[in-house]
Design an enzyme around this catalytic site. Structure first.
Site, PDB file in Angstrom:
ATOM      1  N   SER A 155       3.031   9.280  43.065  1.00  0.00           N
ATOM      2  CA  SER A 155       3.319   9.351  44.491  1.00  0.00           C
ATOM      3  C   SER A 155       4.653   8.681  44.767  1.00  0.00           C
ATOM      4  CB  SER A 155       2.213   8.636  45.286  1.00  0.00           C
ATOM      5  OG  SER A 155       2.580   8.464  46.639  1.00  0.00           O
ATOM      6  N   TYR A 169      -4.012   2.116  46.681  1.00  0.00           N
ATOM      7  CA  TYR A 169      -3.324   3.364  46.311  1.00  0.00           C
ATOM      8  C   TYR A 169      -1.925   3.059  45.787  1.00  0.00           C
ATOM      9  CZ  TYR A 169      -1.736   8.234  46.763  1.00  0.00           C
ATOM     10  OH  TYR A 169      -1.252   9.499  46.516  1.00  0.00           O
TER      11      TYR A 169
END
Length: 260
Positions: A155, A169
């Site tokens: 990401s 995350y």
């Protein structure tokens, strides 16, 4: 025979054989788009995900025209199940040439104020442990082949710390980046290569898990799953002597730049 001629011969052998790709998180979003793009490039694709019914529907959809796609249900956070699926693929096809680690999760309760122990564990188990389990499961076969590519979907938050994605995350995606580079440092001598694919905002179902889900108008300006599918197929198409270590990709209209 000189090294250049040996490499040319090996690349011809690799390009002429049936290429086997294993895509986790293949039932939705980036994983599904990656599977579709790989099928279009002539790969035989095995998709995995937690929901067997969703996987079957996707396999039926992608199989239009008789394309070689198979579905094997899997929770990547279960190391034993990961090993069993990898062994089943090897038993049937004899090799795994490409692993795409696309399974990932985030939760609405993600800030330091809201994150729970269970929530943290779930994100770490899938986003980080699951990636490592799958890499470890394909490694012996790829070493024996002296060839293999791994694409780890991380990401933008794995490169740039963001409050939006939350500590669990963000931490897991940073770890996936480090894991990928560590793999290349150790396994380049075996002809193996890995790429950390780090997209900014992508219009997938994971957006629905944000504390405030983005509008359809905002989603339309994000990266689309097909954009990442094409990127995965491009990375996978590179010859064995090429390692694309990392891809950082974002929408042109990048909300992290616009401070929105």
């Amino acid at each position: 025979m000189d090294i250049e001629k040996q490499e040319t011969i090996r690349e011809k052998i690799v390009s002429s054989k049936t290429r086997i790709a294993w895509v986790t998180g293949g039932g939705t979003g980036i994983g599904k788009a990656g599977a579709q793009a790989l099928l279009a490039d002539g790969w035989t694709v095995v998709i995995s995900g937690r929901r067997a019914d969703v996987l079957k529907g996707v396999a039926d959809e992608l199989d239009a025209g008789g394309k070689p796609v198979e579905a094997m249900a899997l929770d990547v956070s279960n190391a034993d199940d990961v090993t069993k699926v990898a062994q089943a693929i090897l038993a049937k096809h004899g090799r795994i040439d490409l692993l795409v680690n696309s399974a990932g999760v985030n939760l609405p309760k993600r800030s330091w104020e809201d994150v729970t122990q269970d929530g943290w564990d779930q994100i770490v188990d899938i986003n980080l442990n699951g990636v490592m389990y799958c890499m470890r499961a394909v490694l012996p076969a790829m070493r024996a082949q002296k060839d293999g590519c791994i694409i780890n979907v991380a990401s933008w938050a794995g490169r740039i710390v963001s409050k939006m994605t939350g500590p669990a995350y963000t931490a897991t995606k940073h770890a996936v980046l480090a894991l990928t580079h560590s793999f290349n440092m150790d396994e380049c001598v075996n002809g193996l290569r890995a790429c950390c694919l780090s997209p900014g905002e992508v219009a997938t179902d994971i957006m629905k898990n944000r504390p405030v889900p983005p509008s359809d108008e905002v989603m339309a300006r994000m990266l689309q799953p097909d954009d990442l599918g094409k990127t995965i197929a491009f990375i996978a198409s590179m010859p064995p002597h090429v390692c694309i270590n990392e891809v950082l990709i974002s929408p042109t209209w990048n909300r992290s730049f616009l401070a929105m």
